[in-house]
Design a protein around this motif. Structure first.
Motif, PDB file in Angstrom:
ATOM      1  N   ASP A 351      68.025  13.100  43.598  1.00  0.00           N
ATOM      2  CA  ASP A 351      68.460  14.335  44.253  1.00  0.00           C
ATOM      3  C   ASP A 351      67.367  15.403  44.177  1.00  0.00           C
ATOM      4  OD1 ASP A 351      70.871  13.105  44.723  1.00  0.00           O
ATOM      5  OD2 ASP A 351      71.929  14.089  43.055  1.00  0.00           O
ATOM      6  N   ARG A 352      66.687  15.463  43.033  1.00  0.00           N
ATOM      7  CA  ARG A 352      65.629  16.458  42.874  1.00  0.00           C
ATOM      8  C   ARG A 352      64.510  16.228  43.898  1.00  0.00           C
ATOM      9  NH1 ARG A 352      63.835  18.952  38.128  1.00  0.00           N
ATOM     10  NH2 ARG A 352      66.050  18.875  37.576  1.00  0.00           N
ATOM     11  N   LEU A 353      64.095  14.995  44.038  1.00  0.00           N
ATOM     12  CA  LEU A 353      63.034  14.686  44.986  1.00  0.00           C
ATOM     13  C   LEU A 353      63.466  15.020  46.413  1.00  0.00           C
ATOM     14  CD1 LEU A 353      60.265  13.510  45.637  1.00  0.00           C
ATOM     15  CD2 LEU A 353      61.311  11.230  45.673  1.00  0.00           C
ATOM     16  N   GLN A 354      64.697  14.723  46.732  1.00  0.00           N
ATOM     17  CA  GLN A 354      65.192  14.992  48.082  1.00  0.00           C
ATOM     18  C   GLN A 354      65.217  16.497  48.366  1.00  0.00           C
ATOM     19  OE1 GLN A 354      69.098  13.435  48.762  1.00  0.00           O
ATOM     20  NE2 GLN A 354      69.184  14.094  50.886  1.00  0.00           N
ATOM     21  N   ARG A 355      65.708  17.274  47.420  1.00  0.00           N
ATOM     22  CA  ARG A 355      65.783  18.717  47.622  1.00  0.00           C
ATOM     23  C   ARG A 355      64.394  19.357  47.665  1.00  0.00           C
ATOM     24  NH1 ARG A 355      69.877  21.592  43.698  1.00  0.00           N
ATOM     25  NH2 ARG A 355      69.378  23.311  45.147  1.00  0.00           N
ATOM     26  N   LEU A 356      63.507  18.892  46.817  1.00  0.00           N
ATOM     27  CA  LEU A 356      62.143  19.444  46.812  1.00  0.00           C
ATOM     28  C   LEU A 356      61.417  19.104  48.100  1.00  0.00           C
ATOM     29  CD1 LEU A 356      61.095  18.757  43.113  1.00  0.00           C
ATOM     30  CD2 LEU A 356      61.627  20.974  44.142  1.00  0.00           C
ATOM     31  N   ASN A 357      61.604  17.900  48.596  1.00  0.00           N
ATOM     32  CA  ASN A 357      61.008  17.526  49.882  1.00  0.00           C
ATOM     33  C   ASN A 357      61.488  18.449  50.998  1.00  0.00           C
ATOM     34  OD1 ASN A 357      59.351  15.429  49.061  1.00  0.00           O
ATOM     35  ND2 ASN A 357      60.970  13.880  49.282  1.00  0.00           N
ATOM     36  N   ALA A 358      62.814  18.734  50.980  1.00  0.00           N
ATOM     37  CA  ALA A 358      63.387  19.558  52.041  1.00  0.00           C
ATOM     38  C   ALA A 358      62.848  20.981  51.986  1.00  0.00           C
ATOM     39  CB  ALA A 358      64.903  19.555  51.934  1.00  0.00           C
ATOM     40  N   VAL A 359      62.795  21.581  50.799  1.00  0.00           N
ATOM     41  CA  VAL A 359      62.353  22.967  50.712  1.00  0.00           C
ATOM     42  C   VAL A 359      60.845  23.087  50.926  1.00  0.00           C
ATOM     43  CG1 VAL A 359      61.913  23.072  48.212  1.00  0.00           C
ATOM     44  CG2 VAL A 359      62.703  25.111  49.433  1.00  0.00           C
ATOM     45  N   ALA A 360      60.099  22.056  50.525  1.00  0.00           N
ATOM     46  CA  ALA A 360      58.657  22.094  50.758  1.00  0.00           C
ATOM     47  C   ALA A 360      58.357  22.019  52.253  1.00  0.00           C
ATOM     48  CB  ALA A 360      57.983  20.947  50.015  1.00  0.00           C
ATOM     49  N   LYS A 361      59.162  21.273  52.959  1.00  0.00           N
ATOM     50  CA  LYS A 361      58.959  21.125  54.392  1.00  0.00           C
ATOM     51  C   LYS A 361      59.375  22.389  55.141  1.00  0.00           C
ATOM     52  CE  LYS A 361      60.249  18.152  58.273  1.00  0.00           C
ATOM     53  NZ  LYS A 361      61.031  16.959  58.684  1.00  0.00           N
ATOM     54  N   ASP A 362      60.519  22.996  54.720  1.00  0.00           N
ATOM     55  CA  ASP A 362      61.023  24.173  55.443  1.00  0.00           C
ATOM     56  C   ASP A 362      61.766  25.092  54.465  1.00  0.00           C
ATOM     57  OD1 ASP A 362      61.870  26.017  57.273  1.00  0.00           O
ATOM     58  OD2 ASP A 362      63.431  24.745  58.129  1.00  0.00           O
ATOM     59  N   PRO A 363      61.066  25.942  53.707  1.00  0.00           N
ATOM     60  CA  PRO A 363      61.738  26.863  52.784  1.00  0.00           C
ATOM     61  C   PRO A 363      62.567  27.920  53.489  1.00  0.00           C
ATOM     62  CG  PRO A 363      59.392  27.345  52.906  1.00  0.00           C
ATOM     63  CD  PRO A 363      59.602  26.072  53.665  1.00  0.00           C
ATOM     64  N   GLN A 364      62.272  28.151  54.767  1.00  0.00           N
ATOM     65  CA  GLN A 364      62.965  29.207  55.486  1.00  0.00           C
ATOM     66  C   GLN A 364      64.462  28.937  55.586  1.00  0.00           C
ATOM     67  OE1 GLN A 364      61.193  31.867  56.211  1.00  0.00           O
ATOM     68  NE2 GLN A 364      63.077  32.942  56.809  1.00  0.00           N
ATOM     69  N   GLN A 365      64.841  27.686  55.665  1.00  0.00           N
ATOM     70  CA  GLN A 365      66.266  27.351  55.772  1.00  0.00           C
ATOM     71  C   GLN A 365      67.015  27.813  54.523  1.00  0.00           C
ATOM     72  OE1 GLN A 365      66.977  23.227  56.585  1.00  0.00           O
ATOM     73  NE2 GLN A 365      69.190  23.451  56.637  1.00  0.00           N
ATOM     74  N   GLU A 366      66.427  27.584  53.353  1.00  0.00           N
ATOM     75  CA  GLU A 366      67.045  28.021  52.097  1.00  0.00           C
ATOM     76  C   GLU A 366      67.068  29.540  52.012  1.00  0.00           C
ATOM     77  OE1 GLU A 366      68.760  27.413  48.208  1.00  0.00           O
ATOM     78  OE2 GLU A 366      68.501  26.129  49.979  1.00  0.00           O
ATOM     79  N   ILE A 367      66.006  30.176  52.494  1.00  0.00           N
ATOM     80  CA  ILE A 367      65.941  31.645  52.461  1.00  0.00           C
ATOM     81  C   ILE A 367      67.030  32.237  53.339  1.00  0.00           C
ATOM     82  CG2 ILE A 367      64.519  33.640  53.059  1.00  0.00           C
ATOM     83  CD1 ILE A 367      62.057  31.874  52.387  1.00  0.00           C
ATOM     84  N   GLU A 368      67.157  31.722  54.568  1.00  0.00           N
ATOM     85  CA  GLU A 368      68.150  32.266  55.499  1.00  0.00           C
ATOM     86  C   GLU A 368      69.569  32.027  54.995  1.00  0.00           C
ATOM     87  OE1 GLU A 368      67.801  34.236  58.032  1.00  0.00           O
ATOM     88  OE2 GLU A 368      65.678  34.281  57.522  1.00  0.00           O
ATOM     89  N   ARG A 369      69.783  30.888  54.403  1.00  0.00           N
ATOM     90  CA  ARG A 369      71.116  30.586  53.850  1.00  0.00           C
ATOM     91  C   ARG A 369      71.507  31.618  52.800  1.00  0.00           C
ATOM     92  NH1 ARG A 369      72.288  25.440  49.920  1.00  0.00           N
ATOM     93  NH2 ARG A 369      74.521  25.855  49.535  1.00  0.00           N
ATOM     94  N   THR A 370      70.551  31.986  51.952  1.00  0.00           N
ATOM     95  CA  THR A 370      70.831  32.953  50.888  1.00  0.00           C
ATOM     96  C   THR A 370      70.970  34.366  51.444  1.00  0.00           C
ATOM     97  OG1 THR A 370      69.530  31.547  49.410  1.00  0.00           O
ATOM     98  CG2 THR A 370      70.069  33.751  48.623  1.00  0.00           C
ATOM     99  N   ARG A 371      70.084  34.729  52.418  1.00  0.00           N
ATOM    100  CA  ARG A 371      70.192  36.069  53.018  1.00  0.00           C
ATOM    101  C   ARG A 371      71.523  36.235  53.746  1.00  0.00           C
ATOM    102  NH1 ARG A 371      65.659  38.795  52.355  1.00  0.00           N
ATOM    103  NH2 ARG A 371      63.613  37.783  52.467  1.00  0.00           N
ATOM    104  N   PHE A 372      71.977  35.206  54.403  1.00  0.00           N
ATOM    105  CA  PHE A 372      73.261  35.294  55.103  1.00  0.00           C
ATOM    106  C   PHE A 372      74.391  35.574  54.116  1.00  0.00           C
ATOM    107  CE2 PHE A 372      77.210  33.320  56.503  1.00  0.00           C
ATOM    108  CZ  PHE A 372      77.391  33.917  57.747  1.00  0.00           C
TER     109      PHE A 372
END
Length: 447
Positions: A351-372
């Motif tokens: 799970d860690r590798l999967q999540r790190l891959n996702a955020v490394a590829k597109d951190p903006q998605q995590e940022i927008e989710r939190t800002r929303f």
């Protein structure tokens, strides 16, 4: 009443109930030719008749009081057999006090009867008149005490009703307990017939044998309240033994199924644990140490915990063979907990590798989710207000600043700590969720 009084009652009643012709024949000189009483006729005969009527009335009152006392004694014995409360003890004391008064007036009545022979030929009018007065007084006292006795009995209504209710429960309660024991014994025999020893259940059932003996001895020896309690205890215990005996075959089958299932799961986890090393290798190669350091002992720890689980499985299998059901169940629960913790640890690496891959590829998605999440909470905090409540605004403002710092951290250094970034955004969302829950709770309470 005393034996002397009882004898007097029988004598009086025999006289009262004697057939009229025989009674008349029994009176010496009742007919002409045998000599006549020197005072027969006129007022003298009327006084004798009045005295005899007073004697008969006193005898009837004495009999009624004796009957009422007997009836009330049964009620008192019913109450005291069941109830040992202060109210019941007061009732017993009150009845004893009335009994002493009954003895007094009964003795006065018997003395009045013994003092005057109304059948004497030479009975004088003055003596007959005095006898009538004393017997009338004795009757009045008997009736007065009888009235007190009846009023006392009426006051026993609630106690007597309660006692009779418990007595009515007694026989059915004892019978239910006996039937429960029989059902438990039958269920135990059935379980043993299927090859199960059920030694613990047999011991529990055997422990109820002395209780059954006391039930059979009855409430006369052990008291109604104690017998009812014993019957309830036997019923509960016997039903528990019956239920467990009936469930024993299925319980054994369930333990067998769990043994097979957990052995299979342990083998699968051993295979999965072997795949953690390649995942850790990729994490070390692509991400900062802070992203994987807490996972580097997962493979070794997985091997240890799986081995522990397998040892406990062997112990559980032995307990099953020895039909130690409680031990087997407890050991299987331990095995499950060990495998769960191993499963979580092994899964965490992937799970860690999967999540790190996702955020490394597109951190903006995590940022927008939190800002929303933050903006949504801010709108809720301002709803119906011109300025937000500081208790809500402060943690939301802090969350904005914390998110900004987390985003800035991604831009510093060649290998950003993506895991710290993910834990920071998760923490921000948890804080925001608590503020939202607080706002809604306060508004719901004020509605």
């Amino acid at each position: 009443m005393s034996g002397r009084r009882a004898g007097a009652v029988r004598d009086v009643l025999a006289l009262v109930l004697l057939p009229v012709p025989l009674m008349v024949a029994a009176l010496p000189g009742a007919f002409a030719g045998g000599g006549t009483r020197r005072w027969f006729g006129g007022r003298g005969e009327s006084v004798r008749a009045d005295a005899q009527a007073a004697k008969d009335a006193a005898a009837a009152a004495f009999y009624e009081l004796d009957t009422a006392q007997r009836d009330l004694r049964i009620s008192i014995e019913t109450i005291t057999a069941v109830d040992d409360s202060p109210a019941a003890r007061r009732a017993q004391e009150g009845f004893a006090s009335l009994g002493r008064r009954i003895d007094e007036v009964s003795q006065a009545y018997i003395s009045a009867v013994d003092a005057h022979d109304l059948d004497r030929d030479d009975l004088e009018a003055a003596v007959a008149s005095r006898a009538r007065t004393e017997l009338t007084k004795a009757k009045d006292e008997l009736l007065r005490v009888k009235g007190d006795l009846e009023r006392f009995g009426q006051g026993l209504g609630p106690l007597l009703e309660k006692a009779e209710t418990q007595l009515a429960r007694l026989a059915p309660a004892v019978e239910r307990a006996r039937q429960a024991l029989l059902s438990a014994s039958t269920a135990l025999d059935s379980a043993r017939g299927s090859g199960l020893r059920a030694d613990d259940l047999a011991a529990r059932l055997a422990a109820l044998a002395p209780e059954l003996t006391k039930l059979n001895q009855g409430a006369g020896r052990h008291g109604v309240a104690e017998t009812l309690q014993r019957a309830d205890h036997v019923l509960r215990e016997a039903e528990a033994v019956r239920s467990e005996a009936e469930q024993l075959p299925e319980r054994a089958a369930e333990i067998d199924r769990r043994l097979v299932s957990l052995r299979t799961r342990a083998q699968a986890l051993t295979t999965r644990a072997g795949a953690v090393d390649p995942v850790l290798s990729e994490l070390r190669r692509r991400f900062a140490a802070a992203c994987w350091q807490d996972l580097q002992h997962v493979p070794e720890q997985a091997v240890v915990t799986v081995r522990q689980a397998e040892e406990k499985l062997k112990e559980a299998g032995k307990a099953r063979e020895e039909q130690r059901w409680a031990d087997a169940t407890a050991l299987l629960a331990t095995v499950r907990a060990l495998l769960n913790s191993t499963d979580e640890a092994v899964s965490a690496a992937g799970d860690r590798l999967q999540r790190l891959n996702a955020v490394a590829k597109d951190p903006q998605q995590e940022i927008e989710r939190t800002r929303f999440a933050i903006r949504d909470a801010q709108r809720l905090a301002m709803a119906g207000r011109s300025t937000p409540d500081p208790r809500h605004a402060r943690p939301l403002d802090d969350s904005v600043a914390r998110l900004d710092r987390a985003v800035a951290g991604l831009q510093s250094g060649r290998h950003p700590d993506y895991w710290r970034f993910l834990t920071e955004t998760e923490t921000v969302r948890q804080t925001v969720a608590r503020v939202v829950a607080q706002i809604r709770g306060e508004r719901g309470a004020g509605a």
